[in-house]
Write a protein that holds these residues in place. Structure first.
Motif, mmCIF file in Angstrom:
data_model
loop_
_atom_site.group_PDB
_atom_site.id
_atom_site.type_symbol
_atom_site.label_atom_id
_atom_site.label_comp_id
_atom_site.label_asym_id
_atom_site.label_seq_id
_atom_site.Cartn_x
_atom_site.Cartn_y
_atom_site.Cartn_z
ATOM 1 N N ASP A 1 -13.123 -0.412 8.268
ATOM 2 C CA ASP A 1 -13.828 0.299 8.870
ATOM 3 C C ASP A 1 -14.321 1.880 7.938
ATOM 4 N N TYR A 2 -15.381 2.486 8.294
ATOM 5 C CA TYR A 2 -15.372 3.778 7.714
ATOM 6 C C TYR A 2 -14.440 4.813 7.858
ATOM 7 N N GLY A 3 -13.927 5.335 6.947
ATOM 8 C CA GLY A 3 -12.802 6.410 7.184
ATOM 9 C C GLY A 3 -13.244 7.676 6.617
ATOM 10 N N TYR A 4 -12.425 8.720 6.993
ATOM 11 C CA TYR A 4 -12.814 10.172 6.615
ATOM 12 C C TYR A 4 -14.378 10.518 6.768
ATOM 13 N N ARG A 5 -14.862 10.272 7.786
ATOM 14 C CA ARG A 5 -16.303 10.362 7.933
ATOM 15 C C ARG A 5 -16.921 11.641 7.623
ATOM 16 N N GLY A 6 -18.137 11.929 7.024
ATOM 17 C CA GLY A 6 -18.586 13.157 6.624
ATOM 18 C C GLY A 6 -18.796 12.759 5.004
ATOM 19 N N PHE A 7 -18.859 13.992 4.174
ATOM 20 C CA PHE A 7 -19.077 13.910 2.760
ATOM 21 C C PHE A 7 -18.004 12.927 2.369
ATOM 22 N N CYS B 1 -19.022 -5.089 3.336
ATOM 23 C CA CYS B 1 -17.769 -5.626 3.783
ATOM 24 C C CYS B 1 -17.133 -5.597 4.869
ATOM 25 N N ILE B 2 -17.673 -4.173 5.580
ATOM 26 C CA ILE B 2 -16.995 -3.998 7.126
ATOM 27 C C ILE B 2 -17.604 -5.062 7.931
ATOM 28 N N ARG B 3 -18.822 -5.223 7.918
ATOM 29 C CA ARG B 3 -19.625 -6.066 8.920
ATOM 30 C C ARG B 3 -19.226 -7.677 8.494
ATOM 31 N N THR B 4 -18.905 -7.920 7.263
ATOM 32 C CA THR B 4 -18.403 -9.203 6.976
ATOM 33 C C THR B 4 -17.118 -9.493 7.693
ATOM 34 N N SER C 1 -2.612 -4.040 5.264
ATOM 35 C CA SER C 1 -3.354 -4.030 6.500
ATOM 36 C C SER C 1 -3.497 -5.450 7.068
ATOM 37 N N VAL C 2 -4.365 -5.734 8.219
ATOM 38 C CA VAL C 2 -4.493 -6.881 8.663
ATOM 39 C C VAL C 2 -5.628 -8.107 7.840
ATOM 40 N N CYS C 3 -5.707 -7.468 6.629
ATOM 41 C CA CYS C 3 -6.615 -8.517 5.801
ATOM 42 C C CYS C 3 -6.050 -9.641 5.517
ATOM 43 N N GLU C 4 -6.888 -10.706 5.553
ATOM 44 C CA GLU C 4 -6.341 -12.163 5.364
ATOM 45 C C GLU C 4 -6.729 -12.429 3.877
ATOM 46 N N SER C 5 -7.241 -11.704 3.154
ATOM 47 C CA SER C 5 -7.352 -11.988 1.729
ATOM 48 C C SER C 5 -8.385 -13.159 1.528
ATOM 49 N N CYS C 6 -9.447 -13.541 2.351
ATOM 50 C CA CYS C 6 -10.162 -14.681 2.407
ATOM 51 C C CYS C 6 -11.385 -14.329 1.179
ATOM 52 N N GLY C 7 -11.559 -12.826 0.881
ATOM 53 C CA GLY C 7 -12.518 -12.658 -0.287
ATOM 54 C C GLY C 7 -14.078 -12.739 0.311
ATOM 55 N N GLU C 8 -14.089 -12.891 1.528
ATOM 56 C CA GLU C 8 -15.629 -13.087 1.948
ATOM 57 C C GLU C 8 -16.211 -11.769 1.735
ATOM 58 N N CYS C 9 -15.338 -10.519 1.689
ATOM 59 C CA CYS C 9 -16.177 -9.414 1.568
ATOM 60 C C CYS C 9 -16.378 -9.000 0.090
ATOM 61 N N VAL C 10 -15.635 -9.599 -0.677
ATOM 62 C CA VAL C 10 -15.780 -9.613 -2.147
ATOM 63 C C VAL C 10 -16.908 -10.008 -2.552
ATOM 64 N N VAL C 11 -17.286 -11.494 -2.135
ATOM 65 C CA VAL C 11 -18.410 -12.140 -2.526
ATOM 66 C C VAL C 11 -19.687 -11.512 -2.017
ATOM 67 N N ASP D 1 -26.119 -13.311 6.285
ATOM 68 C CA ASP D 1 -25.209 -13.668 7.176
ATOM 69 C C ASP D 1 -24.902 -12.616 8.262
ATOM 70 N N LEU D 2 -25.404 -11.493 8.108
ATOM 71 C CA LEU D 2 -25.098 -10.360 8.865
ATOM 72 C C LEU D 2 -26.117 -9.740 9.661
ATOM 73 N N ILE D 3 -25.619 -9.295 10.802
ATOM 74 C CA ILE D 3 -26.575 -8.484 11.740
ATOM 75 C C ILE D 3 -26.951 -7.179 10.828
ATOM 76 N N PRO D 4 -28.415 -6.967 10.711
ATOM 77 C CA PRO D 4 -29.091 -5.785 9.948
ATOM 78 C C PRO D 4 -28.472 -4.771 10.601
ATOM 79 N N SER D 5 -28.070 -3.826 9.657
ATOM 80 C CA SER D 5 -27.577 -2.412 10.115
ATOM 81 C C SER D 5 -28.551 -1.152 9.598
ATOM 82 N N GLY D 6 -29.344 -1.297 8.713
ATOM 83 C CA GLY D 6 -30.447 -0.436 8.367
ATOM 84 C C GLY D 6 -29.838 0.901 7.904
ATOM 85 N N ASN D 7 -28.695 0.928 7.172
ATOM 86 C CA ASN D 7 -28.043 2.010 6.932
ATOM 87 C C ASN D 7 -28.312 2.583 5.482
#
Ligand code: SF4
Ligand code: SF4
Ligand code: SF4
Length: 893
Positions: A171-177, A157-160, A192-202, A40-46
């Motif tokens: 988003d990613y926080g505390y970038r680095g190690f 989860c971030i991209r979802t 947060s602004v999360c709407e609890s849809c659970g799409e990231c969870v699945v 469902d997501l745009i490839p990130s290649g990470n």
């Protein structure tokens, strides 16, 4: 797009152009390990797991971001590839909790799968040191947990949240190690602004995001969501006669696997201890349990003396089509009256009344799936992301594909974040806004004259009526700047196909039918109807409000909108039902209570409704109910209105019965029994049939919902071809007149359903709302919905998690108004209208413009509808719930 020939690991294959190497491999059954890929997501290649080699290119390349090309020779295995994958995987494991047996993802974890394939060197791994500190789990959300210590930083989860939900909560926080998945400011997810849809969870490939309910079901049943009119398809997981999970059906054209918070997590009400389990009879002012025989005999005896116009029935947008059919058949054929209505009167009665006049059919013209391909979406009077969340996702997807979004709403709703043009009209001025836009369209020669000439009538008269809607006048009445009116008009008329959607911001007015006619006018004027991804699309509120209307739970029509006043239709139903029927239109929902108060209606049969909370000017309803001789309430819970009943009957919930619901796009879908009902609760159709049989009626000996559908097929031309065996997997959209008909994706493609086949434009004038602010009541109150609750919230407020997320009403008020009155955020206020008083906390927010305040109507402790105005639209008889005047007093003043 064509095909290309490629070779993977010596196998000659054909792949579709535009696909990535990873997708091409997967489609051909070749495994390439991956951790951050999701279809469902745009490839990130990470994650760097899907490295491969391509002949003629240097080094290793990631397969998920590299498109296939003709003649590519690809290797998925080599020593270098193995070394890269193994090293990367070992580094991931270093920062991953090694406690698989206690993880809910054990055996379904993608990290385990990749590890088994790639392999890790245990000794090397033991020498690697964890770079991140252990972090406490985020358990703030009532439905799921984020365990950072299991996170593999795949970013799914971030991209979802960005790409699927458009919420951008993560988003990613505390970038680095120390990088972690984080909310804004690393606040707990619940804050947060999360709407609890659970799409990231699945989508989380490991056990880092997991639902609180981790038990596995013993079986899954495919059914339909019980909340809104979108009608999402869901697999319910069942264990020990309880629904313990909900999984969106990825093959469903309606929701494509996606669910909102209510659809995914809102089912524990089914097993709530407060479910009604036995019939209750009021004796000496107290409800006492009774047998079914005693309750049904009592009802039959009382109803026997209340036949004809002394009787009324309120059917339900929550029960099945088959049950609505039985309740209206009982009212008409047994009780001898057309006094049958339901809550559509309070939401979309103007849709039925208006669109039937202009287009010939009062339903959504197009399909949900078509929104994504619209070039323009014009949303007016619809808080789509809150009231119809999955349609909100379709709109966001359309935006990503390049569609222009026009939002017209008195409040700055969530959808405005995606709007190209936001028209913030004053409440009750929609006719002026739309007619003003149409004047621009005509003046700038943007009307579709070919369409008007060939498909429509009344254009010349209509054109003259636009003269009074000069831009200056339109801007002054609506409060919308002229520039924006012009911009919106040009986009809607030229960037086609344009799809117009609306909901109760259009209908719940004393001129709701005019508002609806204005929406069909603009679609006809620009030729945006009768085509794919265009049309006029009223978003129906409750899960089966479309079906309740279709199946004749309305006072003027039998099933399929066949008029009761048409003698031929009357004769047809008399013959099918072997009963003498009335040819007079019955009274409407709102008129019932006036006639009860006057003593004309003596007995009321209420199935799955709660008017004490949902009806405008609810104090008037209370007075009326006190005046009834006999009142039967049939429901799943003892709701607020049940207190006024003489008999309360326990009904089954959607999870305990078979049947069909019709969603907002006219799609009839199968509902399936997942669990057994509690106690002695019975299906609504069974109860109505038993009462009918006790009254000596014939034609109520049904064995099943399917039997009832057979009869519906015989008497309803638009449902004639909708048979259970045809809708096992995917529903059918009416009209579906015979067994071979594929159903109708969009209406009016060749001709309109009106006599003569043409669409009709209607001249309109501005009619102000009945009660506007004045010196005594200086603020305008409008009503809204919460994403977390549904209607009178008898179900959602019995779900602990939803209560945690949204457990209290707030009066939303603009900062300037709050400052004038010295109101602080969360301060308790007294809100008064000419009809009632409510005590509620303030929420100071720019969402409401100055002079306008808003409440939902979900909370029984703060009954918004004791404030609202029951002035009705003369055609559709809908009350003006969207506009009334209020004053606010501080509690200590
Ligand atoms: S929480 Fe899950 S989905 Fe999100 S980045 Fe971590 S592993 Fe990936
Ligand atoms: S639950 Fe939904 S809204 Fe919340 S973070 Fe996950 S995807 Fe975003
Ligand atoms: S969008 Fe509507 S039908 Fe779909 S899951 Fe949410 S409440 Fe249920």
């Amino acid at each position: 797009m064509g095909n290309v020939k490629i070779n993977i690991d010596g196998l000659d294959l054909v792949a579709k152009e535009g696909k990535s190497i990873l997708e091409a491999a997967q489609e051909n059954g070749i495994y390439i390990p991956n951790l951050c890929h999701h279809p469902d997501l745009i490839p990130s290649g990470n994650c760097r797991m899907c490295v491969i080699e391509i002949e003629g290119r240097r080094g290793q390349i990631i397969a998920c971001k590299t498109p296939v090309e003709e003649g590519m020779n690809i290797r998925t295995e080599s020593q270098d590839i193995s070394l890269i994958r193994q090293t990367t995987l070992e580094l991931i494991h270093t920062n991953h909790t090694q406690d698989c047996t206690n993880c809910s993802k054990n055996n379904t974890c993608q990290l385990q799968e990749v590890t088994a394939f790639v392999g890790v060197d245990e000794e090397r791994l033991s020498r690697l040191r964890r770079t991140k500190p252990f972090i406490d789990k985020d358990e703030s959300n009532p439905f799921f947990v984020l365990d950072h210590n299991k996170c593999i930083m795949c970013g799914i989860c971030i991209r979802t949240c960005d790409e699927v939900q458009g919420v951008f909560a993560l988003d990613y926080g505390y970038r680095g190690f120390n990088t972690i998945v984080s909310t804004y400011g690393n606040r707990p997810i619940k804050e947060s602004v999360c709407e609890s849809c659970g799409e990231c969870v699945v989508r989380c490939p490991v056990g880092a995001l997991y639902p609180n309910e981790t038990k596995l079901p013993t079986r899954e049943i495919k059914s339909v969501c019980v909340y809104c009119g979108v009608g999402c398809n869901i697999f319910f997981g069942v264990r020990d006669n309880k629904i313990i999970s909900a999984r969106g059906d990825r093959d469903s054209i309606v929701n494509k696997g996606r669910l909102c918070v209510k659809g995914r997590f809102g089912y524990s009400f089914v097993n709530h201890p407060e479910r009604l389990t036995k019939p209750l009879i009021k004796k000496n002012g107290e409800f006492v349990e009774s047998s079914w025989d005693e309750a049904l005999d009592l009802i039959a005896n009382k109803f026997k003396n209340a036949k004809g116009e002394k009787f009324a029935a309120l059917s339900s947008a929550k029960i099945t089509n088959e049950e609505n059919y039985i309740v209206q058949k009982f009212t008409r054929a047994v009780m001898g009256t057309n006094n049958i209505d339901h809550c559509a009167r309070l939401c979309h009665a103007p849709t039925v009344a208006g669109l039937v006049q202009s287009l010939g059919s009062g339903a959504m013209t197009n399909s949900i799936d078509e929104f994504t391909n619209a070039s323009t979406i014009f949303s007016i009077g619809s808080n789509t992301t809150a009231a119809h969340p999955i349609i909100g996702l379709h709109i966001k997807e359309a935006k990503r594909r390049g569609a222009k979004i026009i939002v017209a709403n008195p409040k700055e709703i969530d959808l405005c974040r995606f709007a190209d043009v936001f028209l913030q009209q004053k409440p009750g001025t929609d006719v002026v806004l739309l007619m003003g836009m149409m004047k621009v369209i005509v003046d700038e020669n943007l009307a579709d004259l070919d369409f008007l000439n060939s498909r429509c009538e009344n254009f010349e008269e209509f054109k003259k009526s636009l003269e009074i809607f000069e831009l200056d006048t339109t801007a002054k009445i609506t409060g919308v700047p002229k520039k924006k009116i012009i911009e919106a008009a040009r986009i809607y008329a030229t960037n086609k196909p344009s799809s117009l959607i609306y909901a109760m911001g259009i209908t719940q007015h004393s001129h709701g039918t005019d508002n609806v006619l204005a929406t069909s006018n603009i679609a006809l004027l620009t030729g945006n109807i009768g085509k794919e991804s265009a049309g006029v699309n009223p978003l129906r509120g409750q899960n089966n409000v479309q079906g309740a209307c279709d199946l004749g739970a309305l006072p003027n029509v039998y099933t399929g909108y066949q008029k009761v006043s048409n003698p031929e239709i009357q004769a047809k139903f008399e013959s099918h039902w072997s009963a003498k029927l009335s040819g007079d239109d019955g009274l409407t929902h709102t008129e019932f209570f006036d006639q009860i108060e006057k003593g004309e209606i003596k007995a009321l049969y209420q199935v799955g409704e709660n008017p004490i909370i949902s009806e405008a000017d609810a104090n008037h309803v209370k007075k009326a109910l006190d005046n009834l001789d006999f009142f039967v309430v049939q429901d799943i819970f003892f709701n607020e209105t049940a207190h006024y009943a003489d008999v309360v009957l326990p009904a089954t919930s959607f999870a305990e019965k078979d049947g069909t619901f019709t969603n907002t796009e006219r799609r009839v879908q199968r509902l399936r029994k997942a669990i057994n009902p509690p106690g002695e609760a019975k299906d609504d159709w069974w109860i109505a049939c038993e009462i009918a049989k006790r009254l000596g009626a014939k034609g109520f000996d049904f064995e099943s919902s399917e039997d009832i559908m057979d009869e519906i097929n015989r008497v309803t031309p638009s449902y004639a071809g909708i048979k259970y065996n045809r809708i096992e997997n995917e529903g059918l959209q009416w009209p579906c007149p015979d067994d071979d008909h594929p159903g109708t994706k969009f209406l009016h493609s060749e001709k309109f359903a009106r006599a003569g086949g043409k669409g009709k434009l209607f001249p309109l004038v501005y009619k102000a709302s009945i009660e506007l602010p004045d010196n005594e009541y200086p603020l305008l109150l409008t009503t809204d919905r919460s994403l977390y609750h549904y209607h009178t919230a008898t179900m959602t407020r019995r779900i602990e998690g939803l209560e945690i997320l949204d457990g209290e009403e707030f009066l939303r008020i603009n900062p300037a108004d709050a400052e004038k009155m010295g109101i602080n955020d969360e301060e308790y206020l007294t809100v008064k209208s000419r009809r009632g008083t409510v005590k509620v906390k303030a929420k100071i927010t720019n969402i409401c413009p100055e002079g306008i305040a808003s409440l939902t109507f979900h909370f029984h402790e703060t009954r918004t509808n004791e404030l609202t105005n029951c002035a009705i639209d003369p055609v559709a008889k809908i009350p003006e719930t969207k506009v009334c005047a209020i004053k606010i007093e501080k509690m200590n003043s």
